[in-house]
Scaffold this motif. Structure first.
Motif, short mmCIF file in Angstrom:
data_model
loop_
_atom_site.label_atom_id
_atom_site.label_comp_id
_atom_site.label_asym_id
_atom_site.label_seq_id
_atom_site.Cartn_x
_atom_site.Cartn_y
_atom_site.Cartn_z
N ALA A 1 39.00 24.09 36.03
CA ALA A 1 38.70 23.50 37.34
C ALA A 1 37.90 24.49 38.17
CB ALA A 1 40.00 23.13 38.06
N ASP A 2 37.32 23.98 39.26
CA ASP A 2 36.55 24.84 40.16
C ASP A 2 37.49 25.46 41.19
OD1 ASP A 2 34.14 24.26 38.89
OD2 ASP A 2 33.85 22.46 40.11
N CYS A 3 38.30 26.41 40.73
CA CYS A 3 39.34 26.98 41.59
C CYS A 3 39.02 28.41 42.03
CB CYS A 3 40.68 26.95 40.88
SG CYS A 3 40.71 27.89 39.33
N ALA A 4 37.84 28.94 41.64
CA ALA A 4 37.47 30.31 42.00
C ALA A 4 36.63 30.28 43.27
CB ALA A 4 36.70 30.97 40.87
N CYS A 5 37.02 31.09 44.25
CA CYS A 5 36.26 31.17 45.49
C CYS A 5 34.88 31.78 45.22
CB CYS A 5 37.00 32.04 46.50
SG CYS A 5 38.58 31.35 47.04
N ALA A 6 33.90 31.34 45.98
CA ALA A 6 32.56 31.90 45.85
C ALA A 6 32.61 33.40 46.07
CB ALA A 6 31.62 31.25 46.87
N PRO A 7 31.77 34.15 45.35
CA PRO A 7 31.79 35.62 45.46
C PRO A 7 31.64 36.09 46.90
CG PRO A 7 30.42 34.95 43.62
CD PRO A 7 30.77 33.69 44.37
N GLY A 8 32.22 37.24 47.16
CA GLY A 8 32.12 37.83 48.50
C GLY A 8 33.45 38.31 49.04
N LEU A 9 34.56 37.80 48.50
CA LEU A 9 35.88 38.28 48.89
C LEU A 9 36.25 39.43 47.95
CD1 LEU A 9 37.66 34.85 49.41
CD2 LEU A 9 36.75 36.36 51.18
N PRO B 1 40.53 50.29 46.01
CA PRO B 1 40.51 50.17 44.56
C PRO B 1 41.90 49.88 43.99
CG PRO B 1 39.27 52.09 45.27
CD PRO B 1 39.99 51.58 46.47
N GLY B 2 41.95 48.93 43.07
CA GLY B 2 43.21 48.60 42.41
C GLY B 2 44.04 47.56 43.11
N ALA B 3 43.60 47.11 44.27
CA ALA B 3 44.37 46.09 44.99
C ALA B 3 44.39 44.79 44.19
CB ALA B 3 43.78 45.85 46.37
N ARG B 4 45.53 44.15 44.15
CA ARG B 4 45.67 42.84 43.54
C ARG B 4 46.88 42.17 44.16
NH1 ARG B 4 45.35 43.16 37.71
NH2 ARG B 4 46.29 41.10 37.68
N LEU B 5 46.87 40.84 44.16
CA LEU B 5 47.98 40.10 44.74
C LEU B 5 48.14 38.76 44.06
CD1 LEU B 5 46.66 37.71 46.68
CD2 LEU B 5 46.37 39.60 48.27
N ALA B 6 49.31 38.20 44.20
CA ALA B 6 49.60 36.85 43.68
C ALA B 6 50.80 36.31 44.42
CB ALA B 6 49.88 36.91 42.18
N LEU C 1 49.25 52.34 52.55
CA LEU C 1 50.41 51.44 52.64
C LEU C 1 50.63 50.67 51.35
CD1 LEU C 1 49.74 49.96 56.20
CD2 LEU C 1 51.66 51.44 55.57
N GLY C 2 49.57 50.58 50.53
CA GLY C 2 49.66 49.75 49.34
C GLY C 2 49.68 48.27 49.66
N PHE C 3 49.09 47.91 50.81
CA PHE C 3 49.08 46.51 51.21
C PHE C 3 47.76 45.89 50.76
CE2 PHE C 3 48.49 42.91 54.11
CZ PHE C 3 49.75 42.32 54.05
N PRO C 4 47.80 44.92 49.83
CA PRO C 4 46.56 44.36 49.28
C PRO C 4 45.86 43.43 50.26
CG PRO C 4 48.47 43.31 48.27
CD PRO C 4 49.00 44.39 49.16
N VAL C 5 44.57 43.70 50.48
CA VAL C 5 43.75 42.88 51.34
C VAL C 5 42.43 42.60 50.63
CG1 VAL C 5 42.46 42.75 53.51
CG2 VAL C 5 44.76 43.74 53.49
N VAL D 1 45.70 34.00 43.70
CA VAL D 1 45.69 35.21 42.90
C VAL D 1 44.38 35.92 43.15
CG1 VAL D 1 45.88 36.19 40.57
CG2 VAL D 1 47.12 34.10 41.14
N ALA D 2 44.43 37.23 43.38
CA ALA D 2 43.21 37.99 43.66
C ALA D 2 43.27 39.34 42.95
CB ALA D 2 43.05 38.20 45.17
N ASP D 3 42.13 39.73 42.39
CA ASP D 3 42.00 41.04 41.77
C ASP D 3 40.55 41.49 41.88
OD1 ASP D 3 40.64 39.69 39.73
OD2 ASP D 3 42.37 39.65 38.38
N ALA D 4 40.18 42.51 41.14
CA ALA D 4 38.84 43.07 41.27
C ALA D 4 37.74 42.08 40.92
CB ALA D 4 38.71 44.32 40.40
N ASP D 5 38.06 41.03 40.15
CA ASP D 5 37.06 40.05 39.73
C ASP D 5 36.85 38.92 40.73
OD1 ASP D 5 36.46 41.38 37.39
OD2 ASP D 5 38.01 40.33 36.25
N GLY D 6 37.80 38.69 41.63
CA GLY D 6 37.63 37.61 42.58
C GLY D 6 38.95 37.01 43.04
N VAL D 7 38.86 35.81 43.60
CA VAL D 7 40.03 35.11 44.15
C VAL D 7 40.09 33.71 43.56
CG1 VAL D 7 41.16 34.26 46.25
CG2 VAL D 7 39.88 36.42 46.30
N VAL D 8 41.27 33.33 43.06
CA VAL D 8 41.50 32.01 42.49
C VAL D 8 42.63 31.34 43.26
CG1 VAL D 8 42.45 30.82 40.46
CG2 VAL D 8 40.64 32.53 40.18
#
Length: 205
Positions: free
Chosen positions: A20-28, A33-38, A110-114, A150-157
């Protein structure tokens, strides 16, 4: 994770598994470095250049959620160390914002992912309370409160809550298949053979 689990999968794996088209357009991008969230989203719609909606969201969002904010991509420092500490105390998992933030070194400490569309020191006003919990569109993808983000170095889904478990299950299958493929590549197989591409003729130039 408030009823939503990702299996630790990357955004790329979940995107491919979703079909599905669930990936946000690039730019976020991750602001450190290393931040990720879900986790499940808690949506925020505010006014670019004003961060009052984010203050209200930190106070209102249930623990275990990710703030997902639309601030129209405005290049201002809508979020920084103070809001991140307040969010951590409230048990929030991170922030995804179409807009600018600041205090990147402090957020890393802080280790707070943004994940944000820009980093900027420009000041904000505090006049518009915004709208909390309502559906919004984040970089081309619809998001409702409770959806899996879900977000990581490749993008946001962003995955609708009702389909997230089945997508994660398909992602498990993809990971198992890819492990097999990687093993066969290390044994000397080519990607052309593994993906059935060897019969496709190369275009002559």
């Amino acid at each position: 994770m408030t009823g939503l689990a990702t299996g630790g999968h990357s955004t790329a794996t979940l995107y491919e598994a979703s079909a599905a088209d669930c990936a946000c357009a690039p730019g976020l991008r991750p602001v450190w470095p290393g931040a990720r969230l879900a986790g499940p989203a808690y949506t925020v719609r505010g006014v670019g250049g004003d961060n009052l909606a984010l203050h209200h969201a930190v106070a209102a969002a249930p623990p275990g959620h990710v703030l997902v904010a639309d601030l129209q991509g405005a290049v201002h420092g809508h979020w920084g160390e103070v809001l991140a500490v307040a969010a951590q105390v409230r048990g929030l998992l991170g922030l995804v914002v179409d807009g600018g933030i600041r205090d990147t070194a402090e957020l890393a400490g802080l280790g707070f992912p943004v994940f944000a569309s820009s980093v900027a020191v420009f000041r904000t006003t505090k006049d518009h309370p915004g709208e909390l919990g309502a559906p919004l569109v984040l970089r081309g993808v619809p998001v409702a409160t409770g959806d899996l983000v879900v977000a990581d170095a490749d993008g946001v889904v962003c995955l609708p809550r009702e389909v997230a478990p089945s997508v994660v299950a398909r992602a498990d299958e993809r990971v198992a298949k890819e492990r097999d493929i990687l093993g066969r590549l290390r044994d000397g197989c080519s990607t052309l053979d593994l993906y059935g591409l060897s019969t496709r003729r190369q275009t002559a130039r």
